[in-house]
Design a protein around this motif. Structure first.
Motif, mmCIF file in Angstrom:
data_model
loop_
_atom_site.group_PDB
_atom_site.id
_atom_site.type_symbol
_atom_site.label_atom_id
_atom_site.label_comp_id
_atom_site.label_asym_id
_atom_site.label_seq_id
_atom_site.Cartn_x
_atom_site.Cartn_y
_atom_site.Cartn_z
ATOM 1 N N ASP A 1 0.847 -1.189 0.000
ATOM 2 C CA ASP A 1 0.000 0.000 0.000
ATOM 3 C C ASP A 1 0.885 1.243 0.000
ATOM 4 O OD1 ASP A 1 -2.398 -1.396 0.073
ATOM 5 O OD2 ASP A 1 -2.345 -1.576 2.249
ATOM 6 N N PRO A 2 0.605 2.193 -0.872
ATOM 7 C CA PRO A 2 1.397 3.430 -0.880
ATOM 8 C C PRO A 2 1.217 4.181 0.440
ATOM 9 C CG PRO A 2 0.046 3.235 -2.867
ATOM 10 C CD PRO A 2 -0.434 2.186 -1.922
ATOM 11 N N GLU A 3 2.274 4.861 0.855
ATOM 12 C CA GLU A 3 2.222 5.669 2.062
ATOM 13 C C GLU A 3 2.586 7.111 1.733
ATOM 14 O OE1 GLU A 3 4.600 4.086 5.162
ATOM 15 O OE2 GLU A 3 3.530 2.167 5.253
ATOM 16 N N ALA A 4 1.820 8.034 2.281
ATOM 17 C CA ALA A 4 2.102 9.453 2.066
ATOM 18 C C ALA A 4 3.350 9.853 2.839
ATOM 19 C CB ALA A 4 0.911 10.285 2.508
ATOM 20 N N PRO A 5 4.069 10.865 2.371
ATOM 21 C CA PRO A 5 5.239 11.352 3.122
ATOM 22 C C PRO A 5 4.852 11.768 4.537
ATOM 23 C CG PRO A 5 5.174 12.289 0.904
ATOM 24 C CD PRO A 5 3.878 11.576 1.098
ATOM 25 N N SER A 6 5.780 11.672 5.440
ATOM 26 C CA SER A 6 5.497 11.934 6.856
ATOM 27 C C SER A 6 5.091 13.374 7.132
ATOM 28 C CB SER A 6 6.724 11.579 7.702
ATOM 29 O OG SER A 6 7.848 12.340 7.285
ATOM 30 N N LYS B 1 -0.950 7.403 -6.112
ATOM 31 C CA LYS B 1 0.120 6.413 -6.193
ATOM 32 C C LYS B 1 -0.421 5.030 -6.526
ATOM 33 C CE LYS B 1 3.610 9.053 -5.384
ATOM 34 N NZ LYS B 1 4.616 9.299 -6.464
ATOM 35 N N ARG B 2 -1.586 4.703 -5.991
ATOM 36 C CA ARG B 2 -2.189 3.406 -6.292
ATOM 37 C C ARG B 2 -2.554 3.315 -7.773
ATOM 38 N NH1 ARG B 2 -1.832 -1.478 -4.559
ATOM 39 N NH2 ARG B 2 -2.518 -1.054 -2.435
ATOM 40 N N VAL B 3 -3.077 4.386 -8.342
ATOM 41 C CA VAL B 3 -3.405 4.401 -9.774
ATOM 42 C C VAL B 3 -2.143 4.187 -10.602
ATOM 43 C CG1 VAL B 3 -4.190 5.861 -11.678
ATOM 44 C CG2 VAL B 3 -5.491 5.795 -9.548
ATOM 45 N N LYS B 4 -1.055 4.831 -10.201
ATOM 46 C CA LYS B 4 0.210 4.652 -10.917
ATOM 47 C C LYS B 4 0.696 3.209 -10.810
ATOM 48 C CE LYS B 4 1.949 9.399 -10.699
ATOM 49 N NZ LYS B 4 3.021 10.294 -10.198
ATOM 50 N N GLN B 5 0.528 2.599 -9.631
ATOM 51 C CA GLN B 5 0.885 1.189 -9.458
ATOM 52 C C GLN B 5 0.108 0.312 -10.429
ATOM 53 O OE1 GLN B 5 0.142 0.110 -5.357
ATOM 54 N NE2 GLN B 5 2.315 0.118 -4.862
ATOM 55 N N LEU B 6 -1.193 0.538 -10.507
ATOM 56 C CA LEU B 6 -2.057 -0.280 -11.359
ATOM 57 C C LEU B 6 -1.723 -0.083 -12.832
ATOM 58 C CD1 LEU B 6 -5.468 0.208 -9.499
ATOM 59 C CD2 LEU B 6 -3.964 -1.786 -9.440
ATOM 60 N N ASP C 1 -2.750 16.724 6.463
ATOM 61 C CA ASP C 1 -4.159 16.848 6.091
ATOM 62 C C ASP C 1 -4.675 15.500 5.588
ATOM 63 O OD1 ASP C 1 -6.616 17.314 4.824
ATOM 64 O OD2 ASP C 1 -6.020 19.308 4.136
ATOM 65 N N PRO C 2 -5.694 14.921 6.253
ATOM 66 C CA PRO C 2 -6.229 13.614 5.823
ATOM 67 C C PRO C 2 -6.672 13.581 4.367
ATOM 68 C CG PRO C 2 -7.084 14.193 7.975
ATOM 69 C CD PRO C 2 -6.363 15.407 7.475
ATOM 70 N N ALA C 3 -7.245 14.670 3.897
ATOM 71 C CA ALA C 3 -7.707 14.707 2.508
ATOM 72 C C ALA C 3 -6.528 14.624 1.541
ATOM 73 C CB ALA C 3 -8.510 15.980 2.245
ATOM 74 N N LYS C 4 -5.439 15.323 1.873
ATOM 75 C CA LYS C 4 -4.256 15.292 1.019
ATOM 76 C C LYS C 4 -3.578 13.923 1.071
ATOM 77 C CE LYS C 4 -3.182 20.233 1.076
ATOM 78 N NZ LYS C 4 -2.181 21.268 1.429
ATOM 79 N N ILE C 5 -3.595 13.316 2.250
ATOM 80 C CA ILE C 5 -3.027 11.976 2.391
ATOM 81 C C ILE C 5 -3.795 10.984 1.530
ATOM 82 C CG2 ILE C 5 -2.706 10.045 3.986
ATOM 83 C CD1 ILE C 5 -2.111 12.117 6.166
ATOM 84 N N ASP C 6 -5.128 11.051 1.605
ATOM 85 C CA ASP C 6 -5.972 10.152 0.806
ATOM 86 C C ASP C 6 -5.737 10.358 -0.686
ATOM 87 O OD1 ASP C 6 -7.017 9.093 3.107
ATOM 88 O OD2 ASP C 6 -8.876 10.261 3.042
ATOM 89 N N ALA C 7 -5.646 11.613 -1.096
ATOM 90 C CA ALA C 7 -5.444 11.920 -2.513
ATOM 91 C C ALA C 7 -4.090 11.393 -2.991
ATOM 92 C CB ALA C 7 -5.530 13.423 -2.738
#
Length: 217
Positions: A24-29, A44-49, A33-39
């Motif tokens: 699972d991708p992880e946002a930088p530390s 990153k997940r789309v890029k993985q796929l 902001d939860p919204a920015k983390i989710d985005a």
């Protein structure tokens, strides 16, 4: 006497079971902001796929097109009628028929490594053919990689087959050329077959153009 050689191209799609194993991708530390983390995670997940289809660890072969010699029409096999093992069996049988002599565009970095990794994943054995599908940098036989030869075996500054076709006026069906290869997984059977066959025809035309300039085969 000119030796027979196989012109080869494969098309690939993500393997859903392998994609599930990706971390699972992880946002930088410093993201708070939860919204920015989710985005970030979604991006990153789309890029993985999107990348999964091009990686033999997370992709699978959905079509193989091949033709012995420059005359005739390509044979095209797809996942609509055959499972991946059957497609691999046919592709390796075709390669064996030419003693491993084959031609492709980026075939040494993509098509052949992908075929071999998928054979490994499925527990297949290739016997003597395996040794014929790798070669030293700079060699043009038994595997003739047109992209490597055209760009002097550089890992950078290479261009895709479509660019080369357009730049040097090679013949290609405009409707097929317009198909976005990143959407291969969404193509219906006739379109997938047409795309794979047209890649082989373009490779043959490029081979003919390069022959007696970059090599003499």
């Amino acid at each position: 006497m000119q030796q027979p050689r196989l012109f080869l191209d494969i098309e690939t799609i993500p393997d859903p079971t392998a994609v599930l194993l990706l971390p699972d991708p992880e946002a930088p530390s410093n993201y708070k902001d939860p919204a920015k983390i989710d985005a970030y995670v979604v991006e990153k997940r789309v890029k993985q796929l999107n990348r999964a289809a091009l990686d033999p660890d997370t992709g699978q072969i959905c079509a193989a097109a091949f033709q012995v010699g420059t005359g005739g029409v390509p044979t095209v096999l797809t996942h609509f009628k055959l499972d991946e093992r059957a497609i691999l069996d046919a592709a390796f049988a075709a390669l064996a028929s030419t003693q491993g002599r084959c031609v492709g565009y980026n075939i040494l970095r993509f098509d052949l490594p992908f075929l071999l990794r998928r054979a490994f994943a499925l527990g297949m054995k290739l016997g003597e053919l395996a040794a014929k599908l790798t070669q030293k940098r700079g060699a043009v036989e038994p595997v003739t990689d047109l992209m490597s030869i055209l760009y002097n075996w550089s890992l950078e500054d290479t261009k895709g087959l479509q660019f080369v076709v357009d730049r040097y006026g090679l013949g290609r069906d405009p409707a097929i050329a317009a198909v976005d290869h990143s959407m291969i997984k969404d193509l219906d059977e006739p379109t997938l077959m047409a795309v794979a066959a047209d890649d082989v025809r373009a490779t043959i035309e490029l081979f003919d153009r390069m022959n007696s300039v970059y090599f003499n085969l």
